[in-house]
Design an enzyme around this catalytic site. Structure first.
Site, short mmCIF file in Angstrom:
data_model
loop_
_atom_site.label_atom_id
_atom_site.label_comp_id
_atom_site.label_asym_id
_atom_site.label_seq_id
_atom_site.Cartn_x
_atom_site.Cartn_y
_atom_site.Cartn_z
N GLN A 110 20.21 5.79 -35.67
CA GLN A 110 19.24 6.22 -34.66
C GLN A 110 19.07 5.19 -33.55
O GLN A 110 18.53 5.50 -32.49
CB GLN A 110 17.88 6.49 -35.31
CG GLN A 110 17.18 5.25 -35.84
CD GLN A 110 15.94 5.57 -36.64
OE1 GLN A 110 16.00 6.15 -37.71
NE2 GLN A 110 14.77 5.19 -36.10
N CYS A 116 13.41 8.71 -36.56
CA CYS A 116 13.80 8.95 -37.95
C CYS A 116 13.35 10.33 -38.40
O CYS A 116 14.02 11.00 -39.19
CB CYS A 116 13.20 7.89 -38.85
SG CYS A 116 11.39 7.76 -38.74
N HIS A 249 8.18 5.52 -42.17
CA HIS A 249 9.60 5.83 -41.96
C HIS A 249 9.90 7.16 -42.65
O HIS A 249 9.22 7.55 -43.60
CB HIS A 249 10.47 4.71 -42.52
CG HIS A 249 11.92 4.81 -42.19
ND1 HIS A 249 12.38 5.08 -40.91
CD2 HIS A 249 13.03 4.70 -42.97
CE1 HIS A 249 13.70 5.12 -40.93
NE2 HIS A 249 14.12 4.89 -42.17
N ASN A 270 19.62 7.26 -45.19
CA ASN A 270 18.85 6.65 -44.10
C ASN A 270 19.56 6.93 -42.77
O ASN A 270 20.65 7.52 -42.75
CB ASN A 270 18.70 5.15 -44.34
CG ASN A 270 17.53 4.55 -43.61
OD1 ASN A 270 16.87 5.19 -42.80
ND2 ASN A 270 17.26 3.27 -43.87
#
Length: 306
Positions: A110, A116, A249, A270
């Site tokens: 990202q 996120c 997150h 992730n």
């Protein structure tokens, strides 16, 4: 250590504005390297750390820069929680990795944009689309960034809002048609005829319930909010220990299993690039004593319906 820092700077293309900043960053880098080496030497942990692109940041700086991009509200119980369709699922396989079922796209980065929330929403949509159709298509985070009704962007947002946008919008463009730029821009391709994916809505998994989360993940990838306090230098193994529930997150649970040491874990995708963690993934301890799960992983899960 000075040579190591110089090599690290070259590897990651890091430059500092002046000598004072360089001295400051070297001191932080040195302390982090010493911590990582000491931690790995102990041998009593279920996971390993590694020097990575975050090595010249304090944990506070790291969290402020990379862990403040989710804006969930936990003051209200989600109204559509009762529609959880996997409530009666009891018989799930002992382990599952949706990558093995062609339902997970490659890890992306990202970058400096705090989106996120869009990456995890897209990963979950890609997953359910692949499971339903048998075809895995990388979809567009940029479409959500540029066009979502709430104007949530690089300063943070919510994955349930992203799901809501995609459902009401009639779908989502492919990543090929609407590639990621790392900044929020003007809304471009937004016609249903050009869209690659469609979902009907989204559902919240009952919160603070790892059994419910397991039932959901056994059927599709699930978006979750998480406390990334321990994520900075994670490299491999199952993340255990004191974490917290400061959910700043967003990541995607794409499977679960049990380590050779008998530690149960969630397999988490992730969006910090494949060079972070275990090729972009982290294993987070599962079935912990706290009802909210390790790092709050069971507090705010949701998934798209197709």
């Amino acid at each position: 250590m000075f040579v190591k820092h110089k090599q690290w700077m070259a590897q990651h293309g890091r430059y500092y504005k002046n000598e004072e900043e360089k001295v400051k960053r070297f001191k932080i880098f040195k302390e982090n390297v010493q911590h990582i080496e000491s931690f790995n030497r102990e041998g009593s942990h279920t996971y390993k750390l590694r020097i990575n692109k975050f090595a010249d940041l304090t944990n506070e700086e790291f969290l402020a820069k990379y862990g403040g991009n989710l804006k969930p509200s936990f003051s209200m119980i989600p109204s559509n929680q009762s529609s959880f369709e996997y409530g009666n699922v009891k018989d799930v396989p002992p382990s599952l990795d949706w990558r093995d079922h062609n339902a997970v796209t490659p890890v992306q980065n990202q970058g400096q944009c705090g989106c996120c929330w869009a990456f995890t929403a897209v990963a979950a949509i890609e997953g359910i689309e692949a499971i339903r159709s048998g075809e895995l298509t990388p979809l567009s985070e940029q479409h959500i960034l540029d066009c979502n009704y709430g104007h949530e962007g690089c300063q943070g947002g919510r994955m349930d809002h992203a799901f809501d946008f995609v459902a009401k919008n009639g779908g989502l463009a492919s990543d090929t048609d609407y590639p990621y730029t790392g900044t929020q821009g003007a809304c471009a391709i937004n016609k249903p005829s050009s869209l690659s994916s469609r979902i009907t809505g989204f559902v919240f998994v009952p919160n603070n319930d790892e059994a419910a989360l397991l039932a959901a993940v056994a059927n599709q990838p699930v978006s979750v909010a998480i406390d990334p306090k321990l994520f900075q230098f994670y490299h491999s193994g199952v993340l255990t220990g004191e974490c917290g529930t400061n959910l700043t997150h967003a990541v995607t649970v794409v499977g679960y299993g049990e380590s050779e040491d008998g530690v149960k874990f969630w397999l988490v995708k992730n969006s910090w690039g494949a060079e972070w963690g275990d090729n972009g993934y982290v294993k987070v301890q599962r079935n912990v004593d706290a009802k909210e799960g390790m790092c709050g992983i069971a507090m705010f899960p949701s998934y798209p319906t197709a």
